[in-house]
Design an enzyme around this catalytic site. Structure first.
Site, PDB file in Angstrom:
ATOM      1  N   ILE A   1       0.864  -1.179   0.000  1.00 34.42           N
ATOM      2  CA  ILE A   1       0.000   0.000   0.000  1.00 34.42           C
ATOM      3  C   ILE A   1       0.898   1.226   0.000  1.00 34.42           C
ATOM      4  O   ILE A   1       1.937   1.249   0.672  1.00 34.42           O
ATOM      5  CB  ILE A   1      -0.920   0.033   1.232  1.00 34.42           C
ATOM      6  CG1 ILE A   1      -1.573  -1.327   1.462  1.00 34.42           C
ATOM      7  CG2 ILE A   1      -1.987   1.117   1.072  1.00 34.42           C
ATOM      8  CD1 ILE A   1      -2.332  -1.424   2.775  1.00 34.42           C
ATOM      9  N   GLU A   2       0.502   2.261  -0.707  1.00 39.03           N
ATOM     10  CA  GLU A   2       1.354   3.445  -0.818  1.00 39.03           C
ATOM     11  C   GLU A   2       1.650   4.124   0.508  1.00 39.03           C
ATOM     12  O   GLU A   2       2.619   4.857   0.645  1.00 39.03           O
ATOM     13  CB  GLU A   2       0.743   4.458  -1.794  1.00 39.03           C
ATOM     14  CG  GLU A   2      -0.614   4.986  -1.405  1.00 39.03           C
ATOM     15  CD  GLU A   2      -1.729   4.294  -2.149  1.00 39.03           C
ATOM     16  OE1 GLU A   2      -2.715   4.965  -2.478  1.00 39.03           O
ATOM     17  OE2 GLU A   2      -1.628   3.070  -2.394  1.00 39.03           O
ATOM     18  N   SER A   3       0.822   3.865   1.514  1.00 41.07           N
ATOM     19  CA  SER A   3       1.022   4.458   2.836  1.00 41.07           C
ATOM     20  C   SER A   3       2.280   3.949   3.511  1.00 41.07           C
ATOM     21  O   SER A   3       2.771   4.564   4.460  1.00 41.07           O
ATOM     22  CB  SER A   3      -0.188   4.152   3.716  1.00 41.07           C
ATOM     23  OG  SER A   3      -0.367   2.743   3.805  1.00 41.07           O
TER      24      SER A   3
END
Length: 532
Positions: free
Chosen positions: A328-330
């Protein structure tokens, strides 16, 4: 050792934030939200008209439709906003579309890198991410409403070593409000119960670079020197003020759905129960066809909507979820990603990186396959996911991810608005066509550039419930058609342009349309990685 008292109550932040300041936040959905501080700012403005005329700077979407940055969505409180996504912030979307605030939408990854580069004393950050999209100053320059278009773009086109790049200019910060779990008396901050690391250190350091003030909201306050040094994420040298919440259940929630769950930090691992099996419908058909683009050991990014809702469950159903690496980009790697207002975290992640470090990997083409949604697609392969009519939701991390992934798979229904389908005997029937076409002549906004993809020879697919298209040097080409679908009535008549296609178009695999499992694992395990 001189004792420094940095602890203040929430109202103390009103002595730190002045009218006209630039305020920076770090969050992802409701993760990292400093509700004690944000509520104090909101109440003060509504009661005393101060602070006002703020510039709000944030990298990721930071709300659950009610809290987070929604607390600051009042006309006059903020007069300029710089961010990447407002899909879960309806009041902000309204203020932007009604031209009540100057709005600049930049890519999430470049905003995280901008914080880090500002912290290092640089005048900004540069990247190819955004070229050919609405962020490119030759198009909109990231200015998403008229108030912003009346001002200079925050992005410049530059040339370096005879190649084009976008330069994202610095935004000096006066105050930042960040979150941790525990602070000691000096202001050393740990994040043991936070679901993500975010870009908190970079934002704090960037704020100090501009002689600004750093405010941290925490749950626990302990004696100086008692925190393990390696656990400290933000050092006390970067912290000016500490706010200790008195109601963590309400104002310091780990995520929108829970006050705290150790499974989301990776401290505990949930039993591997897999994902719930979904019933067969148009969305699952799309997810099943998308999964056939995977191969063992692929590093994968899932976007929100159909990709996030279907690709993981289909992989779980087929027994191949453990054979790929979801990210996930987070910053979360591994585990099972969550969606909705908890998008950004994962159950039982294997690693959690800083926000900017994840985008280092993404921008370096570390993602093998990304699955993203699509709202509008044109004949050149351009895609819009950031603006719907007058409403701007923003791009989030979409641009950084799609421009740099090895393979991009867009997943969406062929039409939108009351589309109804039926699947019987391994065939698809459109019982009610959607009201709105998605394959259109002109996009409201370019979030993915087909031209850029063509120039770097990127593999791009567009997967719907009834057809599969590929982006080619000549344009969009129809590659597959679902069994039971009429080429003219169900596909060509529902497009504003005619795609390229051969006299014979392959039929999509029938196992995609069956009520049982596809039994895809054996075929999947025999696939080779592209570089092998």
């Amino acid at each position: 050792m001189t004792k420094i008292d940095k602890k203040i109550d929430p109202t103390g932040v009103l002595d730190v934030i002045n009218d006209g300041d630039t305020l920076a936040l770090s969050g992802f959905s409701l993760i990292g939200a400093c509700e004690d501080v944000l509520q104090t700012i909101e109440s003060s403005y509504l009661e005393n008209n101060s602070p006002k005329n703020l510039t709000l700077l944030h990298a990721a979407g930071h709300s659950d439709r009610e809290n987070g940055i929604e607390r600051l969505a009042h006309k006059g409180l903020v007069t300029k906003i710089i961010g990447s996504h407002w899909g879960l912030a309806p009041k902000w979307a309204s203020l932007i579309s009604e031209n009540e605030v100057e709005a600049h939408c930049l890519s999430q990854g470049q905003l995280t890198h901008l914080f880090r580069d500002m912290a290092a004393g640089k005048p900004g950050t540069f990247s190819k991410s955004g070229l050919g999209t609405f962020i490119d100053p030759r198009l909109e320059g990231g200015r998403v409403n008229q108030k912003a278009k009346n001002e200079e773009s925050l992005v410049d086109l530059i040339h370096l070593k005879e190649e084009e790049y976008l330069f994202y200019n610095q935004v000096p910060i006066d105050v930042c409000v960040l979150r941790g779990t525990t602070a000691d008396e000096f202001g050393n901050i740990t994040m043991e119960e936070e679901a993500l690391k975010l870009d908190s250190l970079s934002v704090a350091q960037a704020t100090k670079r501009f002689n600004g003030k750093v405010i941290i909201q925490v749950k626990n306050y302990v004696k100086r020197g008692t925190l393990p040094a390696k656990d400290v994420v933000i050092p006390g040298t970067c912290v000016d003020h500490i706010v200790v919440t008195e109601n963590a259940e309400k104002n310091h929630r780990q995520t929108a759905s829970t006050a705290f769950n150790a499974i989301y930090t990776g401290a505990l691992k949930a039993p591997n129960e897999g994902m719930e099996t979904q019933h067969l419908n148009a969305r699952k058909i799309i997810g099943r066809r998308a999964v056939k683009e995977l191969y063992p050991e692929a590093v994968v990014n899932l976007g929100t909507g159909i990709p996030g809702d279907t690709v993981g469950p289909v992989c779980s159903e087929e027994g191949i979820l453990d054979e790929i690496h979801l990210t996930i980009e987070s910053g979360a790697i591994g585990g099972i990603p969550l969606g909705g207002t908890d998008f950004g975290i994962a159950r039982s992640p294997e690693a959690i990186l800083e926000h900017s470090s994840q985008f280092d990997y993404y921008n370096g083409r570390g993602v093998d396959v990304t699955f993203m949604g699509g709202a509008e697609i044109d004949a050149d392969g351009n895609v819009n996911v950031s603006k719907f009519g007058k409403v701007t939701t923003g791009c989030g991390g979409f641009i950084d991810i799609t421009q740099n992934a090895q393979k991009v798979v867009f997943c969406f229904t062929f039409t939108a608005g009351s589309l109804k389908t039926d699947i019987y005997n391994h065939e698809l029937d459109i019982t009610q066509e959607g009201k709105f076409k998605k394959f259109v002549d002109k996009l409201h906004q370019i979030t993915f550039s087909g031209e850029y993809a063509k120039n770097i020879n990127q593999t791009v697919l567009y997967i719907t419930e009834r057809a599969v298209f590929r982006h080619t040097q000549e344009g969009i080409r129809l590659m597959e058609i679902a069994p039971g679908i009429d080429l003219q009535k169900d596909i060509l008549d529902q497009m504003d342009f005619e795609p390229l296609y051969d006299d014979f178009v392959k039929t999509m695999d029938k196992d995609i349309f069956g009520t049982g499992k596809m039994d895809y694992k054996t075929e999947f395990l025999e696939k080779k990685q592209p570089n092998q």
